[in-house]
Design an enzyme around this catalytic site. Structure first.
Site, PDB file in Angstrom:
ATOM      1  N   SER B  22       0.789  -1.234   0.000  1.00 39.65           N
ATOM      2  CA  SER B  22       0.000   0.000   0.000  1.00 39.65           C
ATOM      3  C   SER B  22       0.821   1.283   0.000  1.00 39.65           C
ATOM      4  O   SER B  22       0.283   2.362  -0.224  1.00 39.65           O
ATOM      5  CB  SER B  22      -0.951   0.008   1.199  1.00 39.65           C
ATOM      6  N   TYR B 161      15.274  -6.467  13.888  1.00 39.93           N
ATOM      7  CA  TYR B 161      14.936  -6.280  12.469  1.00 39.93           C
ATOM      8  C   TYR B 161      15.986  -6.974  11.588  1.00 39.93           C
ATOM      9  O   TYR B 161      15.646  -7.717  10.665  1.00 39.93           O
ATOM     10  CB  TYR B 161      14.876  -4.783  12.167  1.00 39.93           C
ATOM     11  N   LYS B 165      15.644 -10.139   8.828  1.00 42.01           N
ATOM     12  CA  LYS B 165      16.024 -10.003   7.415  1.00 42.01           C
ATOM     13  C   LYS B 165      17.102 -11.033   7.051  1.00 42.01           C
ATOM     14  O   LYS B 165      17.100 -11.584   5.950  1.00 42.01           O
ATOM     15  CB  LYS B 165      16.492  -8.577   7.127  1.00 42.01           C
TER      16      LYS B 165
END
Lengths: 83, 251
Positions: B22, B161, B165
């Site tokens: 989005s 984070y 990843k």
């Protein structure tokens, strides 16, 4: 456990600096950059406050970036304990 | 038993599911694919006006909805609805992720769990869902995982984070092996964007990264989009790779 006062946190901050052979100025307006107080020093101080109060202190880094003086550190930690 | 299938090329993806489509890079990927005639199913926690407009302009080639990637039931329903409308999904872009901006010592345990759930567990489950449907139909497909330079280089404030990843980079390699050439599985690892998630780094750190970057600028989503498109659409033998797009900042 009770939360620490601003003065008690100031004492802990002085200890953190003393362990590195540095002194904490009396002036709250002293710049952290000039006294060499870095983000990991802040982290160490927060963990010392945690040890004393038994409460975890978690916070996002952006709040930390606005901190520039000794007074900012003390205000931030006093406020953080109340959250 | 051989791990390999017939040496036939994996055709270009014709119906692509994009998570987190989005805004930012996700929206840029969706827009690019739709512009090129690809059918696209996109979800995000919130459907932004930009995504809604794109869907309204191309109702025959898009399917969009508000879905939280960690809600397995909702992603499952979304996939079924998308396939009824667009046909079997044979391309997946795992793009949805939450950022981080806190020192590890001061990141709440619940926040670590949320980052791992959103950035690692949820895309692995979504991948499983898509792979199962493709295998059941005897189809071939392509998967692109959007990871980050954080998986390969260290940055303060991004510990959990980075771990997620790095996890997705590792999964990319093993999936490429496991799927035996029936699906091409790759990752694209952008450097820091000037906007959005790069609020995690201070201005000083971003300036340092720019100074260290031979191309002299931070990565823009538009510079990552062609790489994602190539991996989804072009005939290459690239499989199990992590392609870094950061202007050589990390080299």
């Amino acid at each position: 456990m009770e939360e620490l006062s601003r003065a008690q946190i100031r004492d802990l901050m002085a200890q953190v600096l003393r362990n590195q052979g540095r002194a904490l100025p009396d002036d709250d307006a002293a710049q952290l950059r000039e006294i060499g107080f870095r983000s990991l020093d802040f982290s160490e101080l927060a963990l010392r406050v945690e040890d004393e109060t038994g409460e975890e202190l978690n916070f996002d880094a952006p709040g930390l970036r606005r901190i520039a003086t000794v007074g900012d550190v003390l205000d931030f930690l006093v406020e953080l304990q109340r959250q | 038993m051989s791990e390999h299938t017939d040496p036939q090329p994996v055709p270009p993806a014709s119906v692509v599911l994009v998570s987190g489509g989005s805004r930012g890079l996700g929206l840029a990927i969706v827009t690019d694919l739709v512009d090129r005639g690809v059918r696209v199913a996109a979800f995000a926690r919130t459907v932004t006006p930009e995504l809604a407009k794109l869907a309204a302009e191309h109702p025959d080639r898009t399917h969009v909805d508000a879905v939280d990637v960690t809600d397995h039931g909702a992603t499952s329903s979304f996939l079924r609805a998308a396939e009824q409308r667009l046909g079997p999904v044979d391309g997946l872009v795992n793009n949805a992720a939450v950022g981080q901006d806190s020192l590890h010592a001061h990141t709440a345990a619940e926040d670590i769990a949320r980052i791992v759930e959103t950035n690692l567990t949820a895309p692995l489950r979504l991948t499983r869902l898509v792979v199962r449907r493709l295998l059941a139909r005897g189809l071939r497909g392509r998967i692109v995982n959007v990871t980050s330079i954080c998986a390969q280089r260290g940055f303060p404030g991004l510990v959990a984070y980075s771990a997620t990843k790095g996890g997705m980079d590792a999964a990319t390699r093993s999936l490429a092996r496991e799927l035996g050439g029936r699906m091409l599985v790759n990752a694209v690892a952008p450097g820091f964007f000037a906007s959005e998630m790069s609020a995690v780094l201070g201005r000083t750190q971003l300036d340092q990264i720019v100074r260290r970057t031979p191309t002299g600028h931070l990565t823009e989503p538009e510079e990552v989009v062609p790489v994602v498109r190539m991996l989804l659409r072009e005939q290459t033998n690239i499989n199990g790779q992590v392609i870094v797009v950061d202007g050589a900042a990390s080299v």
